[in-house]
Design a protein around this motif. Structure first.
Motif, PDB file in Angstrom:
ATOM      1  N   SER A 123       0.842  -1.124   0.086  1.00 43.10           N
ATOM      2  CA  SER A 123      -0.064   0.053  -0.026  1.00 43.10           C
ATOM      3  C   SER A 123       0.841   1.345  -0.051  1.00 43.10           C
ATOM      4  O   SER A 123       1.950   1.266   0.605  1.00 43.10           O
ATOM      5  N   TYR A 229      -7.031   1.566  -7.031  1.00 45.17           N
ATOM      6  CA  TYR A 229      -7.145   2.821  -6.359  1.00 45.17           C
ATOM      7  C   TYR A 229      -8.568   3.145  -6.302  1.00 45.17           C
ATOM      8  O   TYR A 229      -9.461   3.067  -7.417  1.00 45.17           O
ATOM      9  N   ASP A 231      -8.805   6.915  -5.414  1.00 42.44           N
ATOM     10  CA  ASP A 231      -8.518   8.270  -4.877  1.00 42.44           C
ATOM     11  C   ASP A 231      -7.711   9.288  -6.075  1.00 42.44           C
ATOM     12  O   ASP A 231      -7.574  10.362  -5.856  1.00 42.44           O
ATOM     13  N   TYR A 283      -4.366  10.117  -0.460  1.00 46.11           N
ATOM     14  CA  TYR A 283      -4.507   9.171  -1.711  1.00 46.11           C
ATOM     15  C   TYR A 283      -3.810   7.931  -1.217  1.00 46.11           C
ATOM     16  O   TYR A 283      -2.767   8.088  -0.763  1.00 46.11           O
ATOM     17  N   HIS A 285      -2.951   4.062  -3.313  1.00 47.57           N
ATOM     18  CA  HIS A 285      -3.125   2.837  -4.297  1.00 47.57           C
ATOM     19  C   HIS A 285      -2.404   1.661  -3.716  1.00 47.57           C
ATOM     20  O   HIS A 285      -1.414   2.013  -2.882  1.00 47.57           O
ATOM     21  N   ARG A 286      -2.882   0.749  -4.089  1.00 47.25           N
ATOM     22  CA  ARG A 286      -2.101  -0.644  -3.722  1.00 47.25           C
ATOM     23  C   ARG A 286      -1.679  -1.443  -4.932  1.00 47.25           C
ATOM     24  O   ARG A 286      -2.223  -1.491  -5.953  1.00 47.25           O
TER      25      ARG A 286
END
Length: 290
Positions: A123, A229, A231, A283, A285-286
């Protein structure tokens, strides 16, 4: 300086310069997923884009009557971050304002990056805080480059990028390094078989207003990455079109390059993010590695 976090699945190396991930290795297979910054091709791994995404016209912007110089993708990627917290499987970096930043960016801010492992997933958590007395304007994004191919016996053209949900999206076109004014297209394409000619005109840029998942994988092998994601408003897919550019970047963005007809005024910049004094915004993202 480099820092390592790990769990039973992954070993991740992050540099304090740019808070940039420079390596992700799967313990079971030994696969290195991150592009190793060949100086002759592209000398970065996974830069953090802040306070701008992309190129500004004349490499500058205007705010309250003053003109400020700014290179492509902003200054965070070349700045030294401080380590705020470090655990075995996570690390947090902070970039705080200093006199140099004030010369090129007229806002007091704090940018925090956290990398956290869970099973085979990394993450990436961005936190932007406005420490200024004025509304702060910025863009932010990721730019991780993934090795393609990942294993011997495969070729660049064996890979594809697939997006879900499968839906029509707005594709933004470029004129050189800038957004083409009023030339966006509505496209139905959700699967992009990798070919060099896809990137002759730089990045593929797609608007992603909904939660989005992007998979980079091989039609011949079993390894790849999946990024998800909620965001970020846009996705860039990019590599250089030359044969020795054996990587692909999946880039979640909140922000865009200047339009070709931009007047350079910061408050009117396309896709700029306003943040009120004292407020903060996250914000995330993974990336799953398989």
């Amino acid at each position: 300086m480099e820092f390592v976090i790990e769990n039973e699945h992954l070993i991740v190396t992050v540099k304090d310069k740019g808070a940039e991930v420079s390596s992700v290795i799967a313990k079971k297979t030994g696969i290195e997923y991150i592009w190793q910054a060949d100086e002759k091709v592209w000398n970065r791994h996974a830069p953090v884009l802040f306070p701008f995404v992309g190129r500004l016209k004349e490499d500058s912007f205007r705010y309250k009557g003053n003109t400020y110089p700014m290179g492509q993708h902003g200054f965070a990627r070349d700045s030294k971050f401080s380590v705020h917290e470090r655990l075995t499987d996570s690390i947090t970096f902070i970039l705080a304002p200093n006199g140099h930043f004030k010369d090129v960016y007229p806002f007091l801010f704090e940018l925090q990056l956290t990398y956290q492992l869970f099973e085979n997933q990394l993450s990436v958590i961005y936190k932007v805080k406005n420490l200024d007395e004025n509304t702060m304007y910025y863009s932010i994004g990721g730019h991780p480059g993934f090795n393609v191919p990942l294993t011997e016996g495969e070729a660049f053209e064996d890979y594809y990028v697939k997006m879900t949900p499968e839906t029509s999206r707005e594709r933004l076109l470029l004129e050189g390094p800038y957004l083409a004014a009023d030339k966006a297209l509505e496209v139905e394409q959700n699967n992009f078989p990798l070919q060099r000619e896809l990137f002759q005109n730089d990045a593929i840029i797609l608007k992603t207003p909904e939660p989005t998942t992007v998979t980079l994988a091989s039609k011949k092998g079993e390894h790849g990455v999946t990024m998800s994601y909620e965001d970020f408003d846009y996705l860039g897919i990019w590599t250089k079109p030359q044969q020795d550019a054996t990587y692909v970047c999946l880039e979640p963005w909140c922000g865009l390059a200047d339009r070709s007809d931009s007047d350079g005024v910061l408050e009117r910049k396309t896709a700029i993010q306003p943040l009120e004094p004292g407020n903060k915004r996250y914000y995330v993202h993974r990336i799953a590695f398989f």
